[in-house]
Design a protein around this motif. Structure first.
Motif, PDB file in Angstrom:
ATOM      1  N   LEU A 356      50.313  -1.602  -0.874  1.00 55.84           N
ATOM      2  CA  LEU A 356      49.583  -1.320  -2.327  1.00 55.84           C
ATOM      3  C   LEU A 356      48.103  -0.949  -2.074  1.00 55.84           C
ATOM      4  CD1 LEU A 356      50.894  -4.332  -4.219  1.00 55.84           C
ATOM      5  CD2 LEU A 356      51.636  -2.105  -4.369  1.00 55.84           C
ATOM      6  N   ALA A 357      47.543  -1.414  -1.170  1.00 58.79           N
ATOM      7  CA  ALA A 357      46.188  -0.777  -0.866  1.00 58.79           C
ATOM      8  C   ALA A 357      45.928   0.770  -0.633  1.00 58.79           C
ATOM      9  CB  ALA A 357      45.612  -1.353   0.453  1.00 58.79           C
ATOM     10  N   ILE A 358      47.236   1.636  -0.353  1.00 65.31           N
ATOM     11  CA  ILE A 358      46.906   2.777  -0.043  1.00 65.31           C
ATOM     12  C   ILE A 358      46.719   3.600  -1.309  1.00 65.31           C
ATOM     13  CG2 ILE A 358      48.473   5.008   0.453  1.00 65.31           C
ATOM     14  CD1 ILE A 358      49.825   3.103   2.449  1.00 65.31           C
ATOM     15  N   GLU A 359      47.568   3.481  -2.503  1.00 64.04           N
ATOM     16  CA  GLU A 359      47.208   4.080  -3.739  1.00 64.04           C
ATOM     17  C   GLU A 359      45.962   3.769  -4.534  1.00 64.04           C
ATOM     18  OE1 GLU A 359      48.387   6.983  -5.958  1.00 64.04           O
ATOM     19  OE2 GLU A 359      49.636   6.326  -4.648  1.00 64.04           O
ATOM     20  N   LYS A 360      45.700   2.271  -4.153  1.00 58.90           N
ATOM     21  CA  LYS A 360      44.481   2.020  -4.722  1.00 58.90           C
ATOM     22  C   LYS A 360      43.267   2.488  -4.089  1.00 58.90           C
ATOM     23  CE  LYS A 360      45.018  -2.587  -6.670  1.00 58.90           C
ATOM     24  NZ  LYS A 360      44.358  -2.450  -7.792  1.00 58.90           N
ATOM     25  N   ALA A 361      43.340   2.820  -2.863  1.00 59.13           N
ATOM     26  CA  ALA A 361      42.264   3.311  -2.072  1.00 59.13           C
ATOM     27  C   ALA A 361      42.268   4.965  -2.344  1.00 59.13           C
ATOM     28  CB  ALA A 361      42.203   3.257  -0.376  1.00 59.13           C
ATOM     29  N   ILE A 362      43.356   5.535  -2.650  1.00 62.43           N
ATOM     30  CA  ILE A 362      43.270   6.985  -2.772  1.00 62.43           C
ATOM     31  C   ILE A 362      42.784   7.113  -4.248  1.00 62.43           C
ATOM     32  CG2 ILE A 362      44.615   8.933  -3.601  1.00 62.43           C
ATOM     33  CD1 ILE A 362      46.742   8.055  -1.303  1.00 62.43           C
ATOM     34  N   THR A 363      42.960   6.248  -5.192  1.00 65.20           N
ATOM     35  CA  THR A 363      42.579   6.552  -6.644  1.00 65.20           C
ATOM     36  C   THR A 363      40.865   6.352  -6.602  1.00 65.20           C
ATOM     37  OG1 THR A 363      44.574   5.700  -7.439  1.00 65.20           O
ATOM     38  CG2 THR A 363      42.778   5.473  -8.848  1.00 65.20           C
ATOM     39  N   PHE A 364      40.387   5.049  -6.047  1.00 68.71           N
ATOM     40  CA  PHE A 364      39.027   5.018  -6.207  1.00 68.71           C
ATOM     41  C   PHE A 364      38.045   5.808  -5.546  1.00 68.71           C
ATOM     42  CE2 PHE A 364      38.461   2.453  -2.403  1.00 68.71           C
ATOM     43  CZ  PHE A 364      36.945   2.515  -2.101  1.00 68.71           C
ATOM     44  N   LEU A 365      38.648   6.299  -4.348  1.00 67.81           N
ATOM     45  CA  LEU A 365      38.085   7.298  -3.327  1.00 67.81           C
ATOM     46  C   LEU A 365      37.824   8.784  -4.202  1.00 67.81           C
ATOM     47  CD1 LEU A 365      38.808   6.361   0.314  1.00 67.81           C
ATOM     48  CD2 LEU A 365      36.628   6.493  -1.018  1.00 67.81           C
ATOM     49  N   THR A 366      38.988   8.925  -4.765  1.00 69.00           N
ATOM     50  CA  THR A 366      38.820  10.132  -5.733  1.00 69.00           C
ATOM     51  C   THR A 366      37.990  10.141  -6.846  1.00 69.00           C
ATOM     52  OG1 THR A 366      41.326  10.602  -5.161  1.00 69.00           O
ATOM     53  CG2 THR A 366      40.460  11.651  -7.158  1.00 69.00           C
ATOM     54  N   THR A 367      37.955   9.053  -7.332  1.00 71.34           N
ATOM     55  CA  THR A 367      36.951   8.896  -8.353  1.00 71.34           C
ATOM     56  C   THR A 367      35.356   9.123  -8.067  1.00 71.34           C
ATOM     57  OG1 THR A 367      38.416   7.317  -9.583  1.00 71.34           O
ATOM     58  CG2 THR A 367      36.017   7.295 -10.253  1.00 71.34           C
ATOM     59  N   TYR A 368      35.417   8.167  -6.513  1.00 65.98           N
ATOM     60  CA  TYR A 368      33.722   8.432  -6.020  1.00 65.98           C
ATOM     61  C   TYR A 368      33.463   9.726  -5.813  1.00 65.98           C
ATOM     62  CZ  TYR A 368      30.140   8.158  -2.605  1.00 65.98           C
ATOM     63  OH  TYR A 368      29.108   8.368  -1.857  1.00 65.98           O
ATOM     64  N   VAL A 369      34.384  10.444  -4.854  1.00 69.46           N
ATOM     65  CA  VAL A 369      34.079  11.871  -4.481  1.00 69.46           C
ATOM     66  C   VAL A 369      34.028  12.772  -5.629  1.00 69.46           C
ATOM     67  CG1 VAL A 369      35.078  13.583  -3.087  1.00 69.46           C
ATOM     68  CG2 VAL A 369      35.277  11.454  -2.050  1.00 69.46           C
ATOM     69  N   LYS A 370      34.655  12.691  -6.655  1.00 72.93           N
ATOM     70  CA  LYS A 370      34.508  13.576  -7.717  1.00 72.93           C
ATOM     71  C   LYS A 370      32.955  13.455  -8.381  1.00 72.93           C
ATOM     72  CE  LYS A 370      39.176  13.917  -9.626  1.00 72.93           C
ATOM     73  NZ  LYS A 370      40.140  13.481 -10.814  1.00 72.93           N
ATOM     74  N   TRP A 371      32.676  12.188  -8.344  1.00 77.12           N
ATOM     75  CA  TRP A 371      31.409  11.882  -8.925  1.00 77.12           C
ATOM     76  C   TRP A 371      30.117  12.474  -8.147  1.00 77.12           C
ATOM     77  CZ3 TRP A 371      27.946   8.373  -6.601  1.00 77.12           C
ATOM     78  CH2 TRP A 371      26.525   8.221  -7.550  1.00 77.12           C
ATOM     79  N   LYS A 372      30.517  12.133  -6.760  1.00 67.84           N
ATOM     80  CA  LYS A 372      29.414  12.593  -5.672  1.00 67.84           C
ATOM     81  C   LYS A 372      29.359  13.994  -5.434  1.00 67.84           C
ATOM     82  CE  LYS A 372      26.515  11.450  -2.367  1.00 67.84           C
ATOM     83  NZ  LYS A 372      25.092  11.010  -2.977  1.00 67.84           N
ATOM     84  N   GLY A 373      30.613  14.792  -5.821  1.00 67.26           N
ATOM     85  CA  GLY A 373      30.478  16.162  -5.528  1.00 67.26           C
ATOM     86  C   GLY A 373      30.751  17.199  -6.820  1.00 67.26           C
ATOM     87  N   ASN A 374      30.459  16.501  -7.880  1.00 63.90           N
ATOM     88  CA  ASN A 374      30.382  17.391  -9.114  1.00 63.90           C
ATOM     89  C   ASN A 374      28.868  17.233  -9.500  1.00 63.90           C
ATOM     90  OD1 ASN A 374      32.865  18.606  -9.344  1.00 63.90           O
ATOM     91  ND2 ASN A 374      33.754  16.814 -10.149  1.00 63.90           N
ATOM     92  N   ARG A 375      28.329  18.139 -10.339  1.00 62.54           N
ATOM     93  CA  ARG A 375      27.076  18.197 -10.816  1.00 62.54           C
ATOM     94  C   ARG A 375      27.137  18.184 -12.553  1.00 62.54           C
ATOM     95  NH1 ARG A 375      27.003  19.972  -6.158  1.00 62.54           N
ATOM     96  NH2 ARG A 375      27.869  21.908  -6.457  1.00 62.54           N
ATOM     97  N   ALA A 376      28.275  18.348 -13.040  1.00 59.17           N
ATOM     98  CA  ALA A 376      28.306  18.505 -14.548  1.00 59.17           C
ATOM     99  C   ALA A 376      27.993  17.255 -15.076  1.00 59.17           C
ATOM    100  CB  ALA A 376      29.881  18.878 -15.016  1.00 59.17           C
TER     101      ALA A 376
END
Length: 376
Positions: A356-376
């Motif tokens: 279950l850790a796999i999907e949780k990690a993908i979801t939260f890291l996707t959220t973090y990387v979007k925040w870190k890599g977007n400037r809007a």
């Protein structure tokens, strides 16, 4: 019952563990999956048995890197899994199958929903040995797409699902393999005075090495010397001409690693003189400490706590080693533990991370990387 595709991916990878720089099946599996993804904004390179993928950003100012290690360990699996290793004597006993799956999950998210900045996904071979990160860092392939910041994770059996653990500064120790070969003079067991017994020499050496930590390392610092294997001799009635010690050194500072090695060399020199033998020391693979970038780590922990459902734990440094340390010595970045709540620990033949850790990690890291890599 339908299995989540990323859980199935982890199970597929779990069945084909391969040791460092022999991860040909793993590399092909990664490439085969990548070939199913939209390729319009994606470039792919191979480096030895690894894979590097670049996803071009919409309006890039920097490049964010994610590193996943892909190799297995020479351990005979005892999990009882239906999807246990198909490679005899080999196992993904350190979670690299999960690390790789999470990396492919992130890649999947960002080839379909690009962000402003470039992303580079590094599927790195040989973390368990002889060490893939340093030669990768020095390679033309990596330097051409060198990220401006980099992150990575490692599963942690002791932490619960839905949690991460990390800290700024030192996270993992400096590590070095240790191999000492002794050569004396063999002979008949009934005439020990005519020989130089390397079993006795090796025994004295092991005992003396234990004084290095207690008497040569600052008590407020930490270090470990472990001798995990001794070989020598042929049969019970022949005095051994040769003996070999194999072990590991762990320290929490670069200075302590230097001091420990100096003392080992001095003690081995004394053994040579005492037992009239010759000795050779080989430090094998050496890994630089994982030292998390303070600002980036603080920012990551704060964001995760405030904007995801993951629990954030401030942990203490560990004596584990990771060649990711070479990458963040050169590139600002950080590593963190991902909770997978397994009864058995890392490098154990019965390690069973909670998937279950796999999907949780993908979801939260996707959220973090979007925040870190977007400037809007």
């Amino acid at each position: 019952m339908m299995i989540n595709k990323f859980i199935q991916m982890r199970r597929d990878l779990h069945q084909i563990p391969e040791i460092g720089f022999q991860e040909w099946k793993t590399q092909q599996y990664i490439l085969n999956y990548i070939n199913t993804l939209p390729s319009e904004h994606m470039e792919v390179k191979t480096w030895k048995t690894g894979v590097i993928v670049k996803v071009h950003g919409r309006n890039p100012e920097k490049t964010i890197g994610y590193r996943a290690d892909i190799d297995g360990l020479p351990i005979t699996e005892e999990t009882g899994y239906e999807f246990a290793s198909l490679h005899e004597g080999m196992m993904h006993a350190c979670g690299h199958d999960i690390h790789t799956t999470i990396g492919l999950g992130l890649l999947t998210a960002f080839v379909t929903e690009r962000i402003d900045d470039h992303l580079v996904f590094i599927f790195q071979p040989a973390e368990e040995g002889p060490g893939g990160a340093l030669p990768l860092l020095q390679s033309e392939e990596f330097q051409a797409w060198k990220p401006d910041m980099i992150l990575g994770l490692h599963i942690a059996p002791e932490y619960p699902i839905g949690s991460i653990a990390t800290k700024e500064g030192l996270l993992f120790a400096n590590t070095s393999e240790l191999y000492i070969d002794l050569k004396g003079k063999g002979g008949h067991a009934a005439y020990p005075h005519t020989a130089n017994d390397m079993i006795v020499a090796a025994s004295h050496l092991v005992t003396q090495l234990q004084s290095v930590i207690s008497r040569n390392v600052n008590p407020l610092d930490s270090a470990v010397i472990t001798i995990g294997k001794i070989t020598g001799g042929t049969v019970q009635n022949i005095i051994a001409e040769k003996a070999r010690l194999e072990g590991t050194i762990r320290t929490l500072s670069v200075e302590s690693m230097k001091r420990v090695k100096e003392r080992i060399e001095a003690i081995v020199g004394g053994i040579e003189a005492s037992f009239q033998c010759t000795a050779h020391i080989d430090y094998g693979a050496m890994y630089h400490q994982v030292y998390n970038h303070e600002m980036l780590t603080q920012e990551f922990m704060k964001f995760t706590s405030e904007h995801t459902d993951m629990d954030v734990i401030t942990c203490t440094e560990a004596m584990t080693g990771e060649d990711f340390g070479y990458l963040i010595r050169d590139i600002p970045g950080f590593m963190f533990w991902l909770g997978v709540e397994s009864e058995y620990g890392l490098h154990h033949a019965k390690l069973q991370p909670n998937e279950l850790a796999i999907e949780k990690a993908i979801t939260f890291l996707t959220t973090y990387v979007k925040w870190k890599g977007n400037r809007a």
